[in-house]
Design a protein around this motif. Structure first.
Motif, PDB file in Angstrom:
ATOM      1  N   ALA A 176       0.840  -1.207   0.000  1.00  0.00           N
ATOM      2  CA  ALA A 176       0.000   0.000   0.000  1.00  0.00           C
ATOM      3  C   ALA A 176       0.871   1.252   0.000  1.00  0.00           C
ATOM      4  O   ALA A 176       0.586   2.217  -0.717  1.00  0.00           O
ATOM      5  N   THR A 177       1.947   1.230   0.779  1.00  0.00           N
ATOM      6  CA  THR A 177       2.864   2.369   0.810  1.00  0.00           C
ATOM      7  C   THR A 177       3.615   2.480  -0.507  1.00  0.00           C
ATOM      8  O   THR A 177       3.780   3.574  -1.057  1.00  0.00           O
ATOM      9  N   LEU A 178       4.045   1.357  -1.034  1.00  0.00           N
ATOM     10  CA  LEU A 178       4.821   1.356  -2.271  1.00  0.00           C
ATOM     11  C   LEU A 178       3.990   1.838  -3.459  1.00  0.00           C
ATOM     12  O   LEU A 178       4.448   2.654  -4.256  1.00  0.00           O
ATOM     13  N   PHE A 179       2.763   1.356  -3.570  1.00  0.00           N
ATOM     14  CA  PHE A 179       1.919   1.696  -4.717  1.00  0.00           C
ATOM     15  C   PHE A 179       1.158   3.010  -4.521  1.00  0.00           C
ATOM     16  O   PHE A 179       0.781   3.645  -5.503  1.00  0.00           O
ATOM     17  N   GLY A 180       0.916   3.413  -3.296  1.00  0.00           N
ATOM     18  CA  GLY A 180       0.228   4.680  -3.036  1.00  0.00           C
ATOM     19  C   GLY A 180      -1.142   4.778  -3.686  1.00  0.00           C
ATOM     20  O   GLY A 180      -1.533   5.836  -4.155  1.00  0.00           O
ATOM     21  N   GLY A 181      -1.884   3.674  -3.735  1.00  0.00           N
ATOM     22  CA  GLY A 181      -3.227   3.693  -4.323  1.00  0.00           C
ATOM     23  C   GLY A 181      -3.263   3.326  -5.790  1.00  0.00           C
ATOM     24  O   GLY A 181      -4.340   3.114  -6.347  1.00  0.00           O
ATOM     25  N   ASP A 182      -2.122   3.272  -6.450  1.00  0.00           N
ATOM     26  CA  ASP A 182      -2.079   2.889  -7.867  1.00  0.00           C
ATOM     27  C   ASP A 182      -2.035   1.371  -7.995  1.00  0.00           C
ATOM     28  O   ASP A 182      -1.794   0.653  -7.034  1.00  0.00           O
ATOM     29  N   ARG A 183      -2.259   0.860  -9.214  1.00  0.00           N
ATOM     30  CA  ARG A 183      -2.186  -0.580  -9.470  1.00  0.00           C
ATOM     31  C   ARG A 183      -0.843  -0.995 -10.040  1.00  0.00           C
ATOM     32  O   ARG A 183      -0.526  -2.180 -10.098  1.00  0.00           O
ATOM     33  N   ARG A 221       8.315  -2.842 -14.512  1.00  0.00           N
ATOM     34  CA  ARG A 221       6.960  -2.517 -14.080  1.00  0.00           C
ATOM     35  C   ARG A 221       6.525  -3.536 -13.031  1.00  0.00           C
ATOM     36  O   ARG A 221       6.592  -4.749 -13.264  1.00  0.00           O
ATOM     37  N   LEU A 222       6.080  -3.036 -11.898  1.00  0.00           N
ATOM     38  CA  LEU A 222       5.530  -3.879 -10.831  1.00  0.00           C
ATOM     39  C   LEU A 222       4.052  -3.564 -10.758  1.00  0.00           C
ATOM     40  O   LEU A 222       3.664  -2.410 -10.578  1.00  0.00           O
ATOM     41  N   GLN A 223       3.220  -4.597 -10.948  1.00  0.00           N
ATOM     42  CA  GLN A 223       1.781  -4.351 -10.964  1.00  0.00           C
ATOM     43  C   GLN A 223       1.040  -5.327 -10.062  1.00  0.00           C
ATOM     44  O   GLN A 223       1.511  -6.440  -9.815  1.00  0.00           O
TER      45      GLN A 223
END
Length: 97
Positions: free
Chosen positions: A65-72, A84-86
């Motif tokens: 959650a911290t790493l992605f900050g709401g993004d996918r 790319r990490l998804q």
């Protein structure tokens, strides 16, 4: 009156950490007045138990959650390449170059 020469000298120990095994090894340092002693020491220094009061290396933990900050997905630059990490629909992580 006590003078430094009246008190018995006690050996002091020095702790060092073996970087390969991460074990603490204690060695005995000779008292100052015996530093030039000609007595040979045939005893090898034995490893002691690891010092559990000091934490061993532990990697930094970052939540997704911290790493992605709401993004996918996020892009990671490493050694001149972009990865790319998804997050998949099933909630798994995929890393692609």
């Amino acid at each position: 009156m006590d003078t430094p020469s009246d008190k018995p000298q006690t050996a002091q120990t020095e702790d060092t950490v073996n970087p390969q095994t991460r074990q603490v090894v204690s060695t005995e340092a000779a008292p100052a007045n015996e530093a030039t002693s000609s007595k040979p020491t045939n005893q090898p220094s034995l490893p002691t138990q690891p010092d559990l009061s000091r934490p061993a290396f532990s990697p930094r933990v970052v939540t997704s959650a911290t790493l992605f900050g709401g993004d996918r997905q996020i892009l990671i630059e490493h050694a001149g390449a972009t990865y790319r990490l998804q997050i998949t629909k099933q909630g798994k992580l995929i890393l692609t170059k």
